[in-house]
Design a protein around this motif. Structure first.
Motif, PDB file in Angstrom:
ATOM      1  N   LEU A 158       2.089   4.961   3.746  1.00 44.53           N
ATOM      2  CA  LEU A 158       1.484   5.248   2.446  1.00 44.53           C
ATOM      3  C   LEU A 158       2.172   4.448   1.342  1.00 44.53           C
ATOM      4  O   LEU A 158       1.510   3.828   0.502  1.00 44.53           O
ATOM      5  CB  LEU A 158       1.576   6.750   2.166  1.00 44.53           C
ATOM      6  N   TYR A 159       3.505   4.441   1.334  1.00 44.31           N
ATOM      7  CA  TYR A 159       4.239   3.752   0.264  1.00 44.31           C
ATOM      8  C   TYR A 159       4.024   2.236   0.343  1.00 44.31           C
ATOM      9  O   TYR A 159       3.882   1.566  -0.689  1.00 44.31           O
ATOM     10  CB  TYR A 159       5.725   4.075   0.361  1.00 44.31           C
ATOM     11  N   HIS A 160       3.982   1.704   1.544  1.00 46.03           N
ATOM     12  CA  HIS A 160       3.713   0.281   1.765  1.00 46.03           C
ATOM     13  C   HIS A 160       2.381  -0.097   1.124  1.00 46.03           C
ATOM     14  O   HIS A 160       2.248  -1.143   0.470  1.00 46.03           O
ATOM     15  CB  HIS A 160       3.690   0.019   3.279  1.00 46.03           C
ATOM     16  N   SER A 161       1.385   0.782   1.275  1.00 44.57           N
ATOM     17  CA  SER A 161       0.075   0.549   0.672  1.00 44.57           C
ATOM     18  C   SER A 161       0.137   0.697  -0.848  1.00 44.57           C
ATOM     19  O   SER A 161      -0.433  -0.114  -1.583  1.00 44.57           O
ATOM     20  CB  SER A 161      -0.943   1.527   1.259  1.00 44.57           C
ATOM     21  N   GLU A 162       0.842   1.719  -1.342  1.00 40.52           N
ATOM     22  CA  GLU A 162       0.905   1.984  -2.777  1.00 40.52           C
ATOM     23  C   GLU A 162       1.540   0.832  -3.553  1.00 40.52           C
ATOM     24  O   GLU A 162       1.112   0.504  -4.664  1.00 40.52           O
ATOM     25  CB  GLU A 162       1.695   3.266  -3.046  1.00 40.52           C
ATOM     26  N   ILE A 163       2.569   0.206  -2.981  1.00 43.60           N
ATOM     27  CA  ILE A 163       3.249  -0.859  -3.712  1.00 43.60           C
ATOM     28  C   ILE A 163       2.628  -2.229  -3.445  1.00 43.60           C
ATOM     29  O   ILE A 163       3.061  -3.232  -4.004  1.00 43.60           O
ATOM     30  CB  ILE A 163       4.760  -0.888  -3.404  1.00 43.60           C
ATOM     31  N   GLY A 164       1.615  -2.270  -2.569  1.00 47.83           N
ATOM     32  CA  GLY A 164       0.942  -3.524  -2.276  1.00 47.83           C
ATOM     33  C   GLY A 164       1.813  -4.514  -1.529  1.00 47.83           C
ATOM     34  O   GLY A 164       1.707  -5.731  -1.717  1.00 47.83           O
ATOM     35  N   ALA A 165       2.681  -4.030  -0.641  1.00 49.38           N
ATOM     36  CA  ALA A 165       3.577  -4.901   0.117  1.00 49.38           C
ATOM     37  C   ALA A 165       2.792  -5.735   1.128  1.00 49.38           C
ATOM     38  O   ALA A 165       1.828  -5.242   1.727  1.00 49.38           O
ATOM     39  CB  ALA A 165       4.640  -4.075   0.831  1.00 49.38           C
ATOM     40  N   LYS A 166       3.221  -6.967   1.345  1.00 48.72           N
ATOM     41  CA  LYS A 166       2.563  -7.872   2.279  1.00 48.72           C
ATOM     42  C   LYS A 166       3.349  -8.072   3.574  1.00 48.72           C
ATOM     43  O   LYS A 166       2.809  -8.571   4.562  1.00 48.72           O
ATOM     44  CB  LYS A 166       2.335  -9.234   1.613  1.00 48.72           C
TER      45      LYS A 166
END
Length: 355
Positions: A158-166
């Motif tokens: 979820l956090y990976h998606s929220e911060i827009g990490a690639k």
């Protein structure tokens, strides 16, 4: 890029793990009871362990124990392997350190390593408590309920998606993690202030006491089960808010560290009856409202508002919102969180509200 892996970490054939420079971000819960070793020993034996990030020696008092790292230590790694036993609440220190790491890795852009999370069962279960942040909260805090009901792998997704990490995120299933199969998730304490079976059930609300001048029993054998202070007076006449399935035993205790170290405190032990489901956050807020009205010396301190991150809940403690309004707000927000969380679930069992 995201993947969910259903074979153990050491069986993964990724070049970054087999031949690359590997950093391990872990706690004492990364011990494999089957092989009798810690996760970082896999890469030490392979000869490609380049960095090891573990908690410092503090941590008996909430907010003091962390996993430290720097940009330069992460730069140049090909993979970061994470094995942290989460405690089930969004403000658990070591999980917050992971989210801080994920933010830092994002700043490396194309040079960021891949991250591998060796997942564990949530010791607080799938029960959900509270609300998603709706006011400025603590840094590196996911937009999740206070007690989120997810595994750390799901929450990191979820956090990976929220911060827009690639950078790539890979989660190793808890069902193939040796610790998850052979020992209960609280057997190895997730942190020094989380010693046993019931602690995680108490943590989502109990840790908020650390932002007041009432101690949640830090420095005793029962942190988050004990609450008290030198100015608290106990007695059978006290009209304490007590939910069904919960007992409040008047007691005294003397913490050996933290707030009131060496001072005798009066207060209560929160005891759960067998099979009771406990909404720690709600009960804690009711108790705080009670103590605020009962004791002029009771104070909210430091980061209480940012840790709570919800104006309605804060106004209830302050006495400007009714219990019914607060309860209705929590119900709606828990339902919203469960709908949001479903997108990130990796296992069959579902998060649920405590009725």
């Amino acid at each position: 890029m995201f993947s969910f892996r259903t074979t153990p970490l050491e069986d993964q054939m990724d070049k970054a793990l087999a031949e690359g420079r590997v950093g391990c971000f872990c706690t004492q819960g990364s011990w494999d009871p089957d092989k009798g070793r810690y996760v970082y020993e896999i890469f030490r034996e392979r000869g490609n362990l380049a960095a090891l990030f573990m908690p410092d020696e503090r941590g008996k008092v909430p907010g003091t124990g962390h996993i430290s790292f720097s940009l330069e230590e992460v730069r140049g790694l090909d993979a970061v392997v994470v094995e942290v036993q989460d405690a089930g609440s969004r403000y658990f220190n070591y999980s917050g350190d992971l989210f801080r790491l994920m933010d830092l890795m994002k700043s490396l852009e194309d040079d960021a390593p891949s991250i591998y999370i060796v997942d564990h069962v949530n010791p607080a279960g799938r029960a959900v408590e509270g609300t998603m942040p709706s006011s400025p909260g603590e840094p590196h805090m996911p937009k999740a309920a206070h007690r989120h009901g997810l595994t750390l792998g799901e929450l990191a997704n979820l956090y990976h998606s929220e911060i827009g990490a690639k950078y790539p995120l890979h989660v190793i299933s808890a069902s193939v993690t040796a610790a998850g199969k052979q020992i209960m998730p609280w057997t190895i304490p997730p942190a020094p202030d989380i010693p046993g079976l019931f602690t995680c059930d108490m943590y989502s609300g109990g840790v908020l006491w650390s932002c007041t001048n009432i101690t949640p029993g830090i420095g005793t054998a029962r942190p988050y089960e004990f609450i008290g202070a030198p100015f608290v007076k106990t007695g059978s006449y006290e009209p304490l808010p007590v939910p069904a399935g919960v007992l409040m035993r008047p007691c005294t205790f003397t913490p050996f560290c933290g707030r009131y170290a060496g001072e005798e405190c009066s207060g209560y032990q929160i005891i759960l009856e067998p099979g009771a489901e406990y909404h720690s956050l709600m009960h804690t807020l009711h108790l705080m409202r009670y103590f605020r009205e009962r004791y002029s010396r009771f104070e909210l301190e430091g980061e209480f508002a940012s840790r709570l991150a919800d104006p309605v809940l804060f106004s209830y403690v302050e006495g400007t919102c009714t219990a019914g309004e607060m309860r209705d707000h929590v119900k709606v927000e828990e339902q919203k969180w469960i709908r949001k969380a479903k997108k990130y679930l990796l296992y069959d069992d579902q998060p649920y509200r405590i009725k």
